[in-house]
Design a protein around this motif. Structure first.
Motif, PDB file in Angstrom:
ATOM      1  N   UNK A 216       0.818  -1.216   0.000  1.00 43.05           N
ATOM      2  CA  UNK A 216       0.000   0.000   0.000  1.00 43.05           C
ATOM      3  C   UNK A 216       0.850   1.263   0.000  1.00 43.05           C
ATOM      4  N   UNK A 217       1.975   1.245   0.717  1.00 39.91           N
ATOM      5  CA  UNK A 217       2.799   2.453   0.828  1.00 39.91           C
ATOM      6  C   UNK A 217       3.334   2.922  -0.527  1.00 39.91           C
ATOM      7  N   UNK A 218       4.002   2.072  -1.310  1.00 40.11           N
ATOM      8  CA  UNK A 218       4.495   2.560  -2.605  1.00 40.11           C
ATOM      9  C   UNK A 218       3.378   2.961  -3.562  1.00 40.11           C
ATOM     10  N   UNK A 219       2.235   2.269  -3.505  1.00 44.78           N
ATOM     11  CA  UNK A 219       1.094   2.662  -4.340  1.00 44.78           C
ATOM     12  C   UNK A 219       0.635   4.078  -3.981  1.00 44.78           C
ATOM     13  N   UNK A 220       0.507   4.333  -2.689  1.00 46.78           N
ATOM     14  CA  UNK A 220       0.092   5.652  -2.216  1.00 46.78           C
ATOM     15  C   UNK A 220       1.124   6.713  -2.568  1.00 46.78           C
ATOM     16  N   UNK A 221       2.401   6.401  -2.342  1.00 47.06           N
ATOM     17  CA  UNK A 221       3.456   7.371  -2.622  1.00 47.06           C
ATOM     18  C   UNK A 221       3.535   7.709  -4.103  1.00 47.06           C
ATOM     19  N   UNK A 222       3.343   6.723  -4.964  1.00 47.81           N
ATOM     20  CA  UNK A 222       3.398   6.974  -6.397  1.00 47.81           C
ATOM     21  C   UNK A 222       2.331   7.975  -6.816  1.00 47.81           C
ATOM     22  N   UNK A 223       1.130   7.825  -6.274  1.00 41.70           N
ATOM     23  CA  UNK A 223       0.032   8.753  -6.583  1.00 41.70           C
ATOM     24  C   UNK A 223       0.357  10.148  -6.065  1.00 41.70           C
ATOM     25  N   UNK A 224       0.858  10.227  -4.828  1.00 45.49           N
ATOM     26  CA  UNK A 224       1.174  11.521  -4.216  1.00 45.49           C
ATOM     27  C   UNK A 224       2.301  12.222  -4.968  1.00 45.49           C
ATOM     28  N   UNK A 225       3.357  11.476  -5.274  1.00 49.44           N
ATOM     29  CA  UNK A 225       4.503  12.072  -5.967  1.00 49.44           C
ATOM     30  C   UNK A 225       4.121  12.587  -7.349  1.00 49.44           C
ATOM     31  N   UNK A 226       3.291  11.829  -8.038  1.00 47.87           N
ATOM     32  CA  UNK A 226       2.864  12.255  -9.379  1.00 47.87           C
ATOM     33  C   UNK A 226       2.018  13.516  -9.304  1.00 47.87           C
ATOM     34  N   UNK A 227       1.138  13.589  -8.297  1.00 48.77           N
ATOM     35  CA  UNK A 227       0.240  14.728  -8.171  1.00 48.77           C
ATOM     36  C   UNK A 227       0.998  15.995  -7.747  1.00 48.77           C
ATOM     37  N   UNK A 228       1.909  15.863  -6.796  1.00 49.05           N
ATOM     38  CA  UNK A 228       2.584  17.033  -6.238  1.00 49.05           C
ATOM     39  C   UNK A 228       3.806  17.445  -7.052  1.00 49.05           C
ATOM     40  N   UNK A 229       4.611  16.457  -7.477  1.00 55.68           N
ATOM     41  CA  UNK A 229       5.868  16.771  -8.158  1.00 55.68           C
ATOM     42  C   UNK A 229       5.852  16.465  -9.657  1.00 55.68           C
ATOM     43  N   UNK A 230       4.871  15.693 -10.099  1.00 52.87           N
ATOM     44  CA  UNK A 230       4.807  15.343 -11.511  1.00 52.87           C
ATOM     45  C   UNK A 230       5.591  14.111 -11.875  1.00 52.87           C
ATOM     46  N   UNK A 231       6.154  13.438 -10.884  1.00 53.98           N
ATOM     47  CA  UNK A 231       6.945  12.238 -11.139  1.00 53.98           C
ATOM     48  C   UNK A 231       7.775  11.870  -9.922  1.00 53.98           C
TER      49      UNK A 231
END
Length: 256
Positions: A216-231
């Motif tokens: 769950x952690x990497x799935x959540x982080x991937x979504x957050x990183x894409x939304x906030x930083x774009x990648x």
């Protein structure tokens, strides 16, 4: 039949040195262990799904050290200190940079600038303190600290493999270079390497909690990183190790 046996023996001899070199290169990249002359980075990048093997080494050493300490509070502190020192604070540095980027106000460009700034701000310091405090509190509440730190250290290595495979790079750098070597099956191979550590978790509830947290952690982080930083970049890969370790410990503490 004789020719087939000879063929597979030659294939084994051809591939094993490459895998052993990749294991050594991965350990050299992720830890401070003295393993001789540095291997080339490509040996690690070609097989970065071997990341969880690092957790077995660092987590195993930390587990052995905690067995020498009888006081629960000191044992938890030794466990965290051991894994962080063995990792050379490599991933913790990424966590501090990520904290600064997350807490920066304004546009995405300002967040990226804060992320890459060499100076550590309040966001980075607070993020580092929170992750350490939560991990420490979790270990304090678990009777089996050696098992918990080994499980958490191994499972935490699934996150960077997942992010390196599926996280689109935000700029050229270590993440983008390693990402180019990735295959979609790498996370599956990495999780397979994590499974033996999962069986150390006491009971079916512990098994499920640790396994779910690690995914769950990497799935959540991937979504957050894409939304906030774009990648994703290398700092985020490293930060994910610290965050995942804390999450697995916290989940084990809650269910046990």
């Amino acid at each position: 039949m004789g020719k087939n046996k000879l063929f597979w023996r030659l294939r084994y001899v051809d591939y094993m040195p490459g895998y052993l070199k990749s294991v050594r290169s991965t350990l050299q990249f992720c830890t401070i262990l003295p393993l001789g002359d540095s291997s080339d980075y490509d040996s690690y990048a070609r097989r970065f799904y071997l990341f969880p093997l690092v957790g077995y080494v660092t987590g195993g050493i930390a587990a052995l050290l905690t067995m020498l300490v009888s006081d629960p509070a000191l044992s938890a502190a030794v466990a965290l200190a051991a894994v962080m020192i063995l990792n050379g604070f490599h991933h913790f540095d990424g966590l501090l940079d990520l904290g600064d980027g997350m807490m920066a106000h304004g546009s995405r460009e300002k967040r990226l600038k804060a992320l890459s700034d060499q100076n550590v701000g309040a966001g980075g310091i607070a993020s580092g303190m929170l992750v350490i405090l939560l991990a420490y509190a979790g270990l304090m509440s678990i009777a089996m600290v050696p098992y918990a730190i080994l499980i958490a250290e191994v499972l935490s290595r699934f996150s960077p493999v997942f992010l390196l495979t599926f996280g689109e790079p935000i700029k050229e750098g270590m993440h983008s270079y390693t990402h180019d070597f990735g295959k979609k099956w790498f996370p599956y191979a990495a999780f397979a390497l994590c499974v033996p550590a999962l069986f150390l978790a006491p009971g079916g509830v512990g098994f499920m909690a640790a396994g779910i947290a690690s995914i769950a952690v990497p799935l959540f982080l991937l979504v957050v990183f894409k939304k906030i930083f774009g990648g994703v970049n290398g700092d985020m890969d490293g930060a994910s190790v610290e965050i995942s370790r804390m999450a697995v410990i916290a989940c084990l503490a809650l269910v046990l």
